[in-house]
Each structure stands twice: as structure tokens, then as C-alpha cells.
Design a protein around this motif. Structure first.
Motif, PDB file in Angstrom:
ATOM      1  N   HIS B  91      -5.676   4.862  14.000  1.00 28.58           N
ATOM      2  CA  HIS B  91      -4.243   4.803  13.706  1.00 28.58           C
ATOM      3  C   HIS B  91      -3.713   6.088  13.100  1.00 28.58           C
ATOM      4  N   ARG B 193      -5.772  -4.793   6.882  1.00 20.84           N
ATOM      5  CA  ARG B 193      -5.614  -6.118   7.487  1.00 20.84           C
ATOM      6  C   ARG B 193      -6.017  -7.196   6.484  1.00 20.84           C
ATOM      7  N   THR B 251       0.458  -7.080   5.811  1.00 21.36           N
ATOM      8  CA  THR B 251       0.515  -5.630   6.002  1.00 21.36           C
ATOM      9  C   THR B 251       1.263  -5.307   7.292  1.00 21.36           C
ATOM     10  N   ARG B 252       1.605  -4.048   7.433  1.00 23.71           N
ATOM     11  CA  ARG B 252       2.320  -3.600   8.629  1.00 23.71           C
ATOM     12  C   ARG B 252       1.595  -3.994   9.913  1.00 23.71           C
ATOM     13  N   GLU B 253       0.263  -3.920   9.870  1.00 25.87           N
ATOM     14  CA  GLU B 253      -0.524  -4.157  11.082  1.00 25.87           C
ATOM     15  C   GLU B 253      -0.631  -5.628  11.452  1.00 25.87           C
ATOM     16  N   GLU B 254      -0.054  -6.496  10.645  1.00 28.07           N
ATOM     17  CA  GLU B 254      -0.066  -7.915  11.026  1.00 28.07           C
ATOM     18  C   GLU B 254       1.335  -8.510  11.043  1.00 28.07           C
ATOM     19  N   THR B 255       2.325  -7.661  10.829  1.00 25.20           N
ATOM     20  CA  THR B 255       3.706  -8.142  10.947  1.00 25.20           C
ATOM     21  C   THR B 255       4.399  -7.412  12.104  1.00 25.20           C
ATOM     22  N   SER B 256       4.432  -6.069  12.023  1.00 28.54           N
ATOM     23  CA  SER B 256       5.094  -5.324  13.102  1.00 28.54           C
ATOM     24  C   SER B 256       4.199  -5.222  14.326  1.00 28.54           C
ATOM     25  N   LYS B 257       2.898  -5.352  14.132  1.00 21.37           N
ATOM     26  CA  LYS B 257       1.967  -5.215  15.256  1.00 21.37           C
ATOM     27  C   LYS B 257       0.929  -6.327  15.210  1.00 21.37           C
ATOM     28  N   GLN B 269       0.631 -15.174  14.956  1.00 19.83           N
ATOM     29  CA  GLN B 269       0.129 -14.183  14.001  1.00 19.83           C
ATOM     30  C   GLN B 269      -1.309 -14.567  13.625  1.00 19.83           C
TER      31      GLN B 269
END
Lengths: 403, 403
Positions: B91, B193, B251-257, B269
């Protein structure tokens, strides 16, 4: 959290909540071969690439002489040997072979002599197998400052893929009267060995792949004979010719070499199977240990079948304890073992012995001498290997005299 | 031997006894990137060395974009992925980390927050496991000229060695009330994550070795989280911190992605498990085939358990046949399969579907659309993959439209 709760092991350093901030940044700079950033989260990393590489902080190497290079067993984890660290033994170097020009001839006592290209070999039904190859001359001793690599680094393990030799035997119509075959390499030594036909029917393979990819040049690219459990030199690399016969060919490599003197001046010839063996790779020389719990780790293998148990002694052979074997435990394969040991800080000796599914137990050097005499040569020596643990935590090999 | 006996397969060229002399010497010179000697037996080979290398005739490569690099599945044999060909997804690049400075903090809802050095981690009981890691976004389609590497090369398999996270959980005394933990990497993206604690107790590992040696930098050197069967990004690389909690960290990686749109505008999710899948790697684009016997080969895997069967169709899905699975068939592991097929030279489609020990069968793309809608995102797509075999022997990918 109270500081006085943090006491379970000396090896673990507790982090007080107040210290959290200093965990990643602020590490003191050190002299290293290649510097790493103080805080890797503050520096964009290296982009992804077409081929991965080792960390510059890891530089495992084979130990090479003129004719062989030994695997660093003490650096290994699990049961797969990285392909570029697989031991090497060649009789006149590693040939460069164009895979487009590669051909394997099978002839002699067969109905239909045939030549197979590499493409031909790959069109036959394939098989993969995780198994070791070990040089028959895989034992050195003599001084206390020897590593597992130096003592017995001429064994390595890969996932080999190829076509079963039995498939090719059926294709060419091997005569029922054929009892031996010659395997000939295309190296500058034209390495040749005589192999009993029964091994060809049983589990011999013409291997063209290793650990997921094309076989490596040092391992016989583009194809080698693979004889699971049999001494390394019979697994003829760069194989170009197989000739069926009703007698052995008595090549140089089975008359002047690869025979063993046994008792009463007799000599053993065609001793193919590699007997069960094990070695503790941690702790070993030149590692050091600290008082407390130690997970003794090592490898065990047998050319005759599966490892059924490994026993570990931590008191110089007085008592033996059963080690844990790591699954998968495979036939004719390196098998990882572990044994949890509390070291009280006193001088002692640790050692392991392997047992395989034929019931055979790895012998001591004295047992080998008793069976084969003091003049036994340098082949097929698989003695129990002991490490001396000294009070100061240093570890030394225990070399035993036998000739 | 009579010439007219030599007829069993077109692919095999028989060598008349009179032709034996010409087999090895006298091969015609060809334009190759690196020349090999006409007769390798006449040229001393390369001496043994400290590190092996690939043959210059073999140059497998990952296919790299800015953020990921895909394994050349079509080049593989067996089940081990060579470490330098293991797929990559980062990333913000690959950080350089000094193993002497590496530390892993475990804190939050624990009795004893602790920091573990790499040496500490290696002193705990170790475990090895051969298993795959697959990116959740491992499906591409769109044109017929796509290779297995391009379609789903974001899966690879290694023998991983490390300490079970459950061992560390016991060491720090994880609270029975903790239900989630945060896994944080020390890369420049500080990849994070949230992971259910039950996975930590079940089979999560802090891995420090891969295929027999230290883990590679692209794979998380010196240590990564390894969550067998769970989507790649949760296997946080370069792991530096684990925080126990009673809720996910969002975290960003489980909300936006790393979420998936499903039917009716809903979003899924924390879909961690990678479902069963397979792909035929031979024959595949851009390979070509010849009329006659072909061994169809491929890989199957499931993040939920063992592969129990792989079925192959050679008539566009009308009939299915059970393929042979290569032992060892391991839990949450790439499993090689094979199916012998006589191709009559006509146009057809071949495909495979995997079944795992939960009873799940790999779906078609249409079944995925039926279940999740046409708006489903790019994650967790594991459709049956078909290859078009054309009369002229060329092989094309059959891309299906789904959005």
C-alpha cells in the motif's frame, strides 16, 4: 498495568504504557551493512517488482569446495530448502544446456528405443513429490568448531516434479529380462551409474521442475534422474541416456568410488539406500543459548520410508524423550522435529536419533564401527550427532574419533 | 528393432540404432539469448558456488503494476511458489527494516503489554505450515488474450514458519472480553486491519520464515501476520503492533476499501474467508495444444479447508469429470490437479470447479451475479474460469460480461 506483573520470562521485555511512544521511532543508529531508515513508516518503500530479493540483512550461503557446496542447515526453517541453497556435488562442473536441444535416449533391452525431448517429457502425466536428496559422503567430523552445514550439509529437500520413469519404461517397452539400467549425464564427467530396474518401476522420476519452477542448473537442468531415498550421485543430473541391460555396467563411479570398506577387508558395492538420520540444528555451533526454556529443533530423514519418531537426549544419552514431528511427515523426506527443554545452565550434551517405519534406529558412531569396522570409508555414515552445551551458553560439536 | 513399430505417439520420435551417434553432438546452432555448447560433455562446467541461479533459458517473472505484482501461475509446477515469484501487494511500497531493531508490541485489553524482538519470537515454540495467501481482489477479465497470471495471479503458496499468535496471546494474557485486535504494519502506509480475536486463537501465526529461509522483504520481512485462508490484506506485513479491543477499529482499509457491494445496495464488510476456487493453468492462453492426449493441469484452493475434489469439463460444462489431486492435499492450501483428456481437434471449452470440505462448490460467474447482483465490486470473485480451445490448437480465455 503494574510493572511487577512483568516477570514471566527474562526474554520478554514489557512495554510500559508510557514507553509506547518510543517503540518505533528513535531507535539508535547502528553500523549495519545497509542502513535501514530510523522509522520505516516515514519513508515510501521500494516499489513492487518482477522478481523478489532477499533482505540485505539475510545472506545465507552454501559452503563450497572445489567439487561440492553444502546447504546451511542451521539457517533453515521448515522442510523446504530454498532452490539456490540446495547442496551441490558435481564431477566436472555444471553444464550449460539448451532446453530446446535437450534429448533423453532410452535404449538397450527395450522394444522401442526412443528419444524424448523436454517437451515430450512434459506431455506425459506429471507427478510432484517433496523429498530429500543426500550425498552418500555426507559426514565430516574432526573438530569442535563445526556447524551442521559442515557436518552434514550435503542433504537438501525440494518439491520435485516430473514424469515417472515407469511411464517411460512402458512407452519404450522395457524387456522383462532387463535387470539394470545405465543412467548417463551430459556433464563433462559423463557421470554414469548402474541402477536396478526395480527402482525404475517403483518410484524413479525424470524430474524437470523443483520447488515450483524449472529445475536449477546445479540440480540437473533441464532434467535429472530422481531416485527418492537413494544416494545422491545415483540421481544422475543432466540425464541424456538410459540403457537397459541384464547386468550392471560397472562404471568408474561404482568401482573406484561410491563403495564402502566394511569388516574383514570386504567392500560393499551398490549400497543405494540412505539410512535414517537426524541432526539438531538449534542449538548448534556457533550459536549460544541462555538458561531457561529452549526449543531444540532439527531435521530427521530416512531413505527407506517415513520418520516415525525422533528421540532427543539432553543428558548425554542417559535418557531419551520423544520429540514433536511437524506435519506433513512425508515418505523419504526431511521431517522437522522439536523438543521443549528447560536448560538449567549446567554443562551437558544434547543429541537426537531418528527412527523410521522399517523399525531402524539411527546408530551411534560406535555402533557403526562395531558393525563395519574402523576402516569403513567415508560413505553412508549416519551417526547420532551430539552438541556440547557449556556453562557459558556456548555450543560445540562433539567430534568422535573412529579411525 | 523395426521402424514400423515406432508409432505409439506422434509426440515421440524414435531413434534408430544407427542414429545413436548423432544424438548428442552435431545439434544445429540456434539463435538463443545465451549460447550453450554444442556438446556439453566436451566443455568443463561452471564450478559449484555459494548460491545457485536460474538457467539463463528460464526467466519467469511477476507481472507488476504500481501496487501489485502477479505470480506466473502458468509457469508453476507442484504447489510451492518460488519465493521471488510470490505475488506482491503493498500500500506504499516495501519498507527496509533492520531485524535487530524490529519490535512487535502487543497491548490493549491484555494483562501484560509486551514488546517482542525478532529473537524473542524465534525462541517461542515454532510451527510450519504450507498454505496459500490470496488477495481478495484476485479476479480480472475483459479480453480473450489473458493468462492465468493476469486473471488470478494474486495467489501464491509458501511453507510459512513462525510462532502461533495464540502462544503470544497467552504470554500477554489476552482479556476474555477482547473480541477484536488491530494489526498494524510498519510500512509507509501503516497498513491496519481489525481481526476477530477468535482467528488469533485458532490458527493465526506471526511468520518470520518462508520456504525454508527468512521471509522475503515483499512478504513482510522480518515478520508478518499470517491468517491462513483469509484475504491477503489482513495478513498484515511488517507487523509492528497488535492492539486487543472489544470492537473493530474501523480503519480505512475496512471502510473505504475491502468491502463488497452486494444485492439491494447493501455492503458486506469483514468478509475474510477466501472461497474455494480453481483454475486450469495448462492448457491456457497463450499456449497451444496438439490433437491427442493432453494432461489438463491446474491449481485449486480454499480458504475454508481442504480441497475434496476438482471437477473438469471438456465440453463447455455439459459433463464433468473428477480430476486427480496431487498429494499432499493440505488444509487451506493450493492443491495441484490433473485430468487426462483426449482432444479430438474440435472447437471446445475446458474449465474446472473446486469443491472443499465444507461442501461448497466453486460457482460460475452467473451464480455469483445471481447471489450478489451485477454491482458486486472487485473483491471475492472466484468464478469458474473457462478456456476456449480452437481447432488450430490455440487457447483463449473466455471472458464473461458481468457489469
Amino acid at each position: 498495568m503494574k510493572q511487577d506483573q512483568i516477570k514471566r520470562r527474562t526474554l520478554l521485555r514489557a512495554a510500559a504504557v508510557t514507553a509506547l511512544g518510543s517503540l518505533v521511532p528513535g531507535l539508535s543508529a547502528r553500523q549495519m551493512p545497509e542502513a535501514a531508515p530510523e522509522d520505516p513508516t516515514k519513508v515510501p518503500g521500494t516499489p513492487v517488482g518482477r522478481l523478489g530479493t532477499r533482505s540485505p540483512f539475510e545472506q545465507p550461503q552454501k559452503k563450497a569446495s572445489d567439487i561440492s557446496a553444502r546447504s546451511p542447515l542451521q539457517d533453515f526453517y521448515g522442510i523446504i530448502t530454498p532452490s539456490d541453497l540446495h547442496f551441490e556435488r558435481s564431477h566436472n562442473g555444471v553444464p550449460r544446456i539448451d532446453p530446446q536441444k535437450y534429448e533423453l535416449l532410452i535404449h538397450g533391452m527395450v522394444e522401442r528405443p526412443m528419444v524424448f525431448t523436454l517437451k515430450d517429457l512434459k506431455r506425459f502425466p506429471a507427478l510432484s513429490r517433496i523429498a530429500f536428496i543426500e550425498c552418500s559422503g555426507n559426514f565430516r567430523s574432526g573438530k569442535t568448531t563445526m556447524t551442521p552445514q559442515e557436518i552434514c550439509g550435503l542433504t537438501s529437500q525440494s518439491e520435485w516434479t516430473g514424469v515417472m520413469l515407469s511411464t517411460l519404461f512402458r512407452e519404450v517397452g522395457v524387456s522383462p529380462k532387463a535387470t539394470w539400467f545405465l543412467a548417463e549425464g551430459s556433464d563433462a564427467a559423463v557421470m554414469t551409474r548402474s541402477i536396478p530396474v526395480r527402482k525404475g518401476w517403483e518410484d524413479a522420476m525424470i524430474a524437470y521442475a523443483q520447488n515450483g519452477e524449472a529445475i536449477r542448473p546445479e540440480q540437473g537442468y533441464p532434467a535429472r534422474l530422481f531416485l527418492p531415498g537413494w544416494e545422491g550421485n545415483t540421481n544422475v543430473k543432466w540425464i541424456r541416456r538410459i540403457e537397459l541391460s541384464d547386468q550392471p555396467f560397472m562404471t568408474r563411479e561404482e568401482t573406484s568410488k561410491y563403495t564402502e570398506t566394511i569388516k574383514d577387508g570386504k567392500i560393499r558395492q551398490f549400497s543405494f539406500d540412505m539410512d535414517a538420520r537426524s541432526i539438531i540444528t538449534y542449538p548448534s555451533y556457533p550459536q549460544t543459548v541462555e538458561k531457561g526454556w529452549i526449543e531444540i529443533r532439527g531435521l530427521a530423514w530416512s531413505g527407506r520410508g517415513k520418520i516415525t519418531s525422533v528421540e532427543v537426549s539432553t543428558d548425554a544419552g542417559k535418557h531419551w524423550h520423544v520429540a514433536t514431528l511437524q506435519e506433513p511427515v512425508l515418505d523419504k523426506a526431511h521431517t522437522a522435529f522439536r523438543y521443549g527443554w528447560y536448560w538449567d545452565g549446567q554443562n551437558t550434551e544434547i543429541m537426537s536419533r531418528a527412527v523410521d517405519d522399517t523399525g531402524y534406529t539411527q546408530p551411534t558412531l560406535q555402533q557403526l564401527v562395531n558393525a563395519r569396522g574402523t576402516d569403513m570409508g567415508g560413505y553412508h555414515l549416519n551417526p547420532v550427532t551430539a552438541w556440547i552445551i557449556q556453562r557459558d551458553g556456548t555450543v560445540l560439536f562433539k567430534p568422535e574419533k573412529f579411525r
